[in-house]
Write an enzyme that holds these catalytic residues in place. Structure first.
Site, PDB file in Angstrom:
ATOM      1  N   HIS A   1      29.458 -33.299   8.993  1.00 31.23           N
ATOM      2  CA  HIS A   1      28.984 -34.100   8.244  1.00 31.23           C
ATOM      3  C   HIS A   1      29.196 -35.389   9.061  1.00 31.23           C
ATOM      4  CE1 HIS A   1      33.035 -33.785   6.226  1.00 31.23           C
ATOM      5  NE2 HIS A   1      32.997 -35.095   6.090  1.00 31.23           N
TER       6      HIS A   1
ATOM      7  N   HIS B   1      33.978 -41.791   9.437  1.00 35.25           N
ATOM      8  CA  HIS B   1      34.110 -40.767  10.388  1.00 35.25           C
ATOM      9  C   HIS B   1      33.035 -39.546  10.465  1.00 35.25           C
ATOM     10  CE1 HIS B   1      35.155 -38.922   6.120  1.00 35.25           C
ATOM     11  NE2 HIS B   1      34.806 -38.046   6.694  1.00 35.25           N
TER      12      HIS B   1
ATOM     13  N   GLU C   1      37.194 -36.036  11.574  1.00 34.97           N
ATOM     14  CA  GLU C   1      37.515 -34.845  10.820  1.00 34.97           C
ATOM     15  C   GLU C   1      37.408 -33.504  11.182  1.00 34.97           C
ATOM     16  OE1 GLU C   1      35.710 -35.014   6.885  1.00 34.97           O
ATOM     17  OE2 GLU C   1      37.191 -34.001   5.956  1.00 34.97           O
TER      18      GLU C   1
HETATM   19 CO    CO Z   1      34.565 -36.270   5.498  1.00 32.29          CO
END
Ligand code: CO
Length: 134
Positions: free
Chosen positions: A7, A79, A130
């Protein structure tokens, strides 16, 4: 080592307005808001054909998203999340390669109920990364 883009996370000042924009203007499949107390965020996941968008809104006084929005009041990309097969092996490889792991370095359970880690943006061209064990 990295797999798919899981994502892209966008910090937003108004979660309802951003959700409605993706639903009504972009015709996206928008999920319900979910509080993730241990990360200090309320998240909305938007499912696209090839990845997801994670809308982030501050939850609580110490939310890292509050500080981000103080610097960028209109919101912005916060992020990006890449999938890895083995998060501990990925962490050990990255740490040995000189990357800084945020926090205490141990994986935490993220918004999808899977282990995640964050890498210092200064080690990755200004981008907070991440990693999520897929
Ligand atoms: Co995230």
């Amino acid at each position: 080592m990295i797999g798919r883009l899981n994502h892209v996370a966008i910090a937003v000042p108004d979660l309802a307005a951003a959700s409605e924009q993706y639903r009504a203007m972009l015709g996206a499949e928008v999920g319900p808001p979910e509080d993730v107390v241990e990360h200090g965020v309320t998240v909305v996941f938007i499912t696209l054909l090839n990845t997801k968008i994670e809308l982030l809104h501050p939850l609580g006084e110490a939310s890292p998203i509050a500080a981000f929005l103080a610097r960028q009041p209109a919101g912005g990309i916060h992020h990006i999340c890449y999938e890895v097969d083995d998060i501990v092996a990925a962490r050990d490889h990255l740490a040995a390669s000189g990357a800084r792991i945020l926090g205490d370095g141990s994986p935490k359970i993220g918004a999808h109920g899977k282990p995640v880690l964050f890498l210092h943006p200064k080690d990755f061209t200004g981008t907070l990364i991440e990693l999520e064990e897929a």
